[in-house]
Every structure is written in C-alpha cells, then in structure tokens.
Design a protein around this motif. Structure first.
Motif, short mmCIF file in Angstrom:
data_model
loop_
_atom_site.label_atom_id
_atom_site.label_comp_id
_atom_site.label_asym_id
_atom_site.label_seq_id
_atom_site.Cartn_x
_atom_site.Cartn_y
_atom_site.Cartn_z
N MET A 1 0.85 -1.18 0.00
CA MET A 1 0.00 0.00 0.00
C MET A 1 0.89 1.24 0.00
N SER A 2 0.56 2.19 -0.85
CA SER A 2 1.36 3.41 -0.91
C SER A 2 1.16 4.24 0.35
N LYS A 3 2.12 5.10 0.62
CA LYS A 3 2.05 5.94 1.82
C LYS A 3 0.83 6.86 1.77
N THR A 4 0.55 7.42 0.60
CA THR A 4 -0.60 8.32 0.47
C THR A 4 -1.89 7.59 0.78
N LYS A 5 -2.05 6.41 0.22
CA LYS A 5 -3.26 5.62 0.48
C LYS A 5 -3.34 5.25 1.96
N ARG A 6 -2.21 4.88 2.55
CA ARG A 6 -2.20 4.52 3.97
C ARG A 6 -2.60 5.72 4.84
N LEU A 7 -2.12 6.91 4.50
CA LEU A 7 -2.47 8.10 5.29
C LEU A 7 -3.96 8.41 5.19
N ILE A 8 -4.52 8.26 4.00
CA ILE A 8 -5.96 8.52 3.84
C ILE A 8 -6.76 7.49 4.62
N GLU A 9 -6.39 6.21 4.51
CA GLU A 9 -7.09 5.17 5.26
C GLU A 9 -6.89 5.35 6.76
N LEU A 10 -5.70 5.77 7.16
CA LEU A 10 -5.42 6.03 8.57
C LEU A 10 -6.29 7.16 9.09
N MET A 11 -6.46 8.21 8.28
CA MET A 11 -7.31 9.33 8.68
C MET A 11 -8.75 8.86 8.91
N MET A 12 -9.25 8.04 8.01
CA MET A 12 -10.62 7.53 8.17
C MET A 12 -10.72 6.60 9.38
N THR A 13 -9.70 5.80 9.60
CA THR A 13 -9.70 4.86 10.73
C THR A 13 -9.71 5.59 12.06
N VAL A 14 -8.82 6.58 12.22
CA VAL A 14 -8.76 7.28 13.51
C VAL A 14 -10.03 8.11 13.74
N ASN A 15 -10.63 8.62 12.69
CA ASN A 15 -11.89 9.34 12.86
C ASN A 15 -12.99 8.39 13.33
N ALA A 16 -12.97 7.16 12.85
CA ALA A 16 -14.00 6.19 13.25
C ALA A 16 -13.77 5.66 14.66
N LYS A 17 -12.51 5.44 15.03
CA LYS A 17 -12.20 4.85 16.34
C LYS A 17 -12.29 5.86 17.48
N ARG A 18 -11.86 7.04 17.25
CA ARG A 18 -11.83 8.12 18.24
C ARG A 18 -10.78 7.91 19.34
N LYS A 19 -10.54 6.66 19.82
CA LYS A 19 -9.47 6.38 20.78
C LYS A 19 -8.75 5.13 20.30
N PHE A 20 -7.42 5.18 20.35
CA PHE A 20 -6.63 4.08 19.82
C PHE A 20 -5.21 4.21 20.32
N THR A 21 -4.43 3.15 20.14
CA THR A 21 -3.00 3.21 20.45
C THR A 21 -2.23 3.06 19.15
N ALA A 22 -1.00 3.51 19.19
CA ALA A 22 -0.14 3.40 18.01
C ALA A 22 0.13 1.93 17.70
N ARG A 23 0.27 1.11 18.72
CA ARG A 23 0.52 -0.32 18.50
C ARG A 23 -0.66 -0.99 17.79
N GLU A 24 -1.88 -0.64 18.20
CA GLU A 24 -3.07 -1.19 17.53
C GLU A 24 -3.06 -0.82 16.04
N LEU A 25 -2.76 0.43 15.76
CA LEU A 25 -2.75 0.88 14.37
C LEU A 25 -1.62 0.22 13.58
N ALA A 26 -0.45 0.06 14.21
CA ALA A 26 0.67 -0.58 13.52
C ALA A 26 0.29 -2.01 13.12
N GLU A 27 -0.37 -2.73 14.01
CA GLU A 27 -0.81 -4.09 13.68
C GLU A 27 -1.87 -4.07 12.59
N GLU A 28 -2.83 -3.17 12.72
CA GLU A 28 -3.92 -3.10 11.75
C GLU A 28 -3.42 -2.77 10.35
N PHE A 29 -2.43 -1.88 10.25
CA PHE A 29 -1.92 -1.46 8.96
C PHE A 29 -0.68 -2.23 8.52
N ASN A 30 -0.26 -3.17 9.38
CA ASN A 30 0.87 -4.04 9.06
C ASN A 30 2.14 -3.24 8.75
#
Length: 138
Positions: A1-30
């Motif tokens: 996955m390109s960095k740009t696509k990952r950043l856009i998906e990350l933006m949508m993910t954090v908006n949906a989750k509202r609370k999260f840890t960096a480790r959770e996101l690292a695992e989710e985005f591999n």
C-alpha cells in the motif's frame, strides 16, 4: 500500500475509532510502530486534531472537530458548490454563518486559477436576491 493511500485510510480509521493506540494501528496497517508514529505526526500536521496521553490507559484521541477525508469533485461540481454556499450568505438566521464563509474561502483558494477566473466572471452575472419569509408578506 502506498504511503498516500495509507495516510488517507489512517485518517478515516482514527476518525472512526476516536481512541486508539499506536501499537493497535501498527498491527492493523501491518507497519512498524515507528512508521505509525511518523504517520500520526503527518496527520497532525495536516490538521487532524490528535491528542495523546501517556500511561497504562493512555493512547491517542481524536478531538471533537474531526477532519474529513478529501472529496474528489469535478471542476463544475466545485463551482456549483461554491455558488450554493455563496447563496446561503443571503438567508438570515441560518446556523453556521462563520463556517460557510470559511468553506467558501477554502474552496476558492484550492481551485485552479482558470476555475477561479470562471467564478470571478460568473459572480458579475449571478445575483442572489433575499426572499422574504411568508410571515413577512402582508
């Protein structure tokens, strides 16, 4: 996955989750923990309102004013949207008066020069009249 696509998906993910840890996101985005930290820093620089807390119950939070992902519009749609927002300025007692002005400025500033010139030309030809409500007519 390109960095740009990952950043856009990350933006949508954090908006949906509202609370999260960096480790959770690292695992989710591999990706690595350090990569997610850099990505979160970039999102913050782009205007995503992130807040972090350290400790056992810590993590990242998205503050109340979430940023929305980019919306791809055709030039004609953007111009139509510009004039739709402009027409709202002539209706009294509507909420979001300040936000409407900000949206107009943002939309106009991100348009290419030739589209701005089209809007400037059309501004001289389009007139919005303030209509009176039914209670004002007698």
């Amino acid at each position: 996955m390109s960095k740009t696509k990952r950043l856009i998906e990350l933006m949508m993910t954090v908006n949906a989750k509202r609370k999260f840890t960096a480790r959770e996101l690292a695992e989710e985005f591999n990706v690595s923990y350090r990569t997610i930290l850099r990505d979160l820093d970039e999102l913050s620089e782009l205007g995503v309102p992130l807040y972090s807390e350290v400790g056992a119950d810590g993590g990242y939070y998205v503050l109340n004013e979430r940023m929305l992902p980019p919306v791809l519009l055709k030039e004609s749609e953007a111009i139509a949207l510009y004039f739709a927002f402009q027409s709202l300025q002539f209706i009294g007692a509507l909420p979001f008066e300040t936000e409407t002005g900000y949206v107009l400025k943002k939309l106009y500033s991100y348009l290419p020069n030739d589209a701005r010139m089209r809007i400037d030309t059309m501004k001289d030809r389009i007139v919005f009249l303030e209509s009176k409500s039914c209670t004002d007519r007698k």
